[in-house]
Design a protein around this motif. Structure first.
Motif, PDB file in Angstrom:
ATOM      1  N   GLN A  18       0.839  -1.200   0.000  1.00  0.00           N
ATOM      2  CA  GLN A  18       0.000   0.000   0.000  1.00  0.00           C
ATOM      3  C   GLN A  18       0.876   1.252   0.000  1.00  0.00           C
ATOM      4  O   GLN A  18       0.647   2.183  -0.780  1.00  0.00           O
ATOM      5  N   TYR A  22       2.611   1.855  -3.542  1.00  0.00           N
ATOM      6  CA  TYR A  22       1.773   2.468  -4.567  1.00  0.00           C
ATOM      7  C   TYR A  22       1.337   3.877  -4.187  1.00  0.00           C
ATOM      8  O   TYR A  22       1.191   4.740  -5.057  1.00  0.00           O
ATOM      9  N   THR A  23       1.168   4.135  -2.916  1.00  0.00           N
ATOM     10  CA  THR A  23       0.852   5.498  -2.479  1.00  0.00           C
ATOM     11  C   THR A  23       2.001   6.433  -2.817  1.00  0.00           C
ATOM     12  O   THR A  23       1.789   7.533  -3.343  1.00  0.00           O
ATOM     13  N   ARG A  34       4.278   6.030  -5.173  1.00  0.00           N
ATOM     14  CA  ARG A  34       4.324   6.195  -6.629  1.00  0.00           C
ATOM     15  C   ARG A  34       3.240   7.155  -7.115  1.00  0.00           C
ATOM     16  O   ARG A  34       3.472   7.979  -7.997  1.00  0.00           O
ATOM     17  N   LEU A  35       2.057   7.033  -6.537  1.00  0.00           N
ATOM     18  CA  LEU A  35       0.910   7.846  -6.948  1.00  0.00           C
ATOM     19  C   LEU A  35       1.140   9.328  -6.686  1.00  0.00           C
ATOM     20  O   LEU A  35       0.678  10.181  -7.447  1.00  0.00           O
ATOM     21  N   ILE A  67      -5.008  -1.976  -1.554  1.00  0.00           N
ATOM     22  CA  ILE A  67      -3.881  -2.122  -2.481  1.00  0.00           C
ATOM     23  C   ILE A  67      -4.389  -2.096  -3.918  1.00  0.00           C
ATOM     24  O   ILE A  67      -3.847  -1.389  -4.768  1.00  0.00           O
ATOM     25  N   GLU A  74      -3.373   0.875  -6.474  1.00  0.00           N
ATOM     26  CA  GLU A  74      -2.623   0.475  -7.662  1.00  0.00           C
ATOM     27  C   GLU A  74      -3.367   0.902  -8.926  1.00  0.00           C
ATOM     28  O   GLU A  74      -2.756   1.373  -9.888  1.00  0.00           O
ATOM     29  N   TYR A  95      -2.862   4.558  -9.487  1.00  0.00           N
ATOM     30  CA  TYR A  95      -1.524   4.752 -10.046  1.00  0.00           C
ATOM     31  C   TYR A  95      -1.508   4.360 -11.529  1.00  0.00           C
ATOM     32  O   TYR A  95      -1.031   5.106 -12.383  1.00  0.00           O
ATOM     33  N   ARG A  96      -2.062   3.218 -11.844  1.00  0.00           N
ATOM     34  CA  ARG A  96      -2.114   2.747 -13.231  1.00  0.00           C
ATOM     35  C   ARG A  96      -2.872   3.765 -14.090  1.00  0.00           C
ATOM     36  O   ARG A  96      -2.459   4.092 -15.202  1.00  0.00           O
ATOM     37  N   TYR A 115       4.053   1.730 -17.708  1.00  0.00           N
ATOM     38  CA  TYR A 115       3.584   0.823 -16.652  1.00  0.00           C
ATOM     39  C   TYR A 115       2.430  -0.052 -17.147  1.00  0.00           C
ATOM     40  O   TYR A 115       2.373  -1.235 -16.908  1.00  0.00           O
TER      41      TYR A 115
END
Length: 157
Positions: free
Chosen positions: A20, A23-24, A26-27, A136, A140, A143-144, A154
């Protein structure tokens, strides 16, 4: 636009929390993202399911600001492909919306008041996932979605 994810109950597995957090992190390159965790209710054995949903609903609605768009992650919501979800995010950003608020409810779902206030529902699957895992999956997918909008590798189309 800011995105807020409201969740009920903590993530108690370190492995899940680590993903979690990944991805947080990355976001945050793409959008102002905040997760707000509402602690589990205490002494729920004495509460009916409806009473528990009402108490959680009150706590959820207290976190909304005027002008927020409330979207519930709900099994009966609209399903998207990842590209479709990225289009949805772009549309919300283009609308001038200040804050988009997604909510993952408690173990029994949402109160009627929360359903009435919601301006949308999204389902990530017809399957049921734990409240810890869905965090998650959803982060994700956010982010995607942003990597799709930025045409980054990605997500392979």
């Amino acid at each position: 636009m800011k995105i807020k994810l409201i969740t009920i109950g903590k993530t108690d597995r370190q492995e899940i929390k680590a993903l979690q957090d990944l991805y947080t992190q990355r976001l945050e390159r793409y959008v102002n993202f905040v997760e707000l965790n509402i602690p589990d209710l205490k002494n729920t054995r004495k509460l009916t399911e409806a009473q528990q949903k009402d108490k959680e609903g009150t706590l959820i609605l207290k976190e909304l600001q005027p002008g927020d768009k409330l979207v519930l992650l709900d099994e009966n919501g609209k399903m998207f492909t990842s590209v479709g979800f990225s289009d949805y995010l772009q549309k919300e950003m283009n609308s001038g919306l200040k804050q988009l608020v997604f909510v993952i409810g408690g173990p029994y779902g949402f109160s009627e008041e929360v359903y009435r206030k919601a301006q949308g529902k999204i389902s990530l699957s017809k399957m049921t996932f734990s409240h810890q895992m869905i965090r998650i999956f959803f982060i994700e997918q956010l982010y995607r979605g942003f990597t799709i909008l930025k045409n980054e590798p990605y997500h392979h189309r």
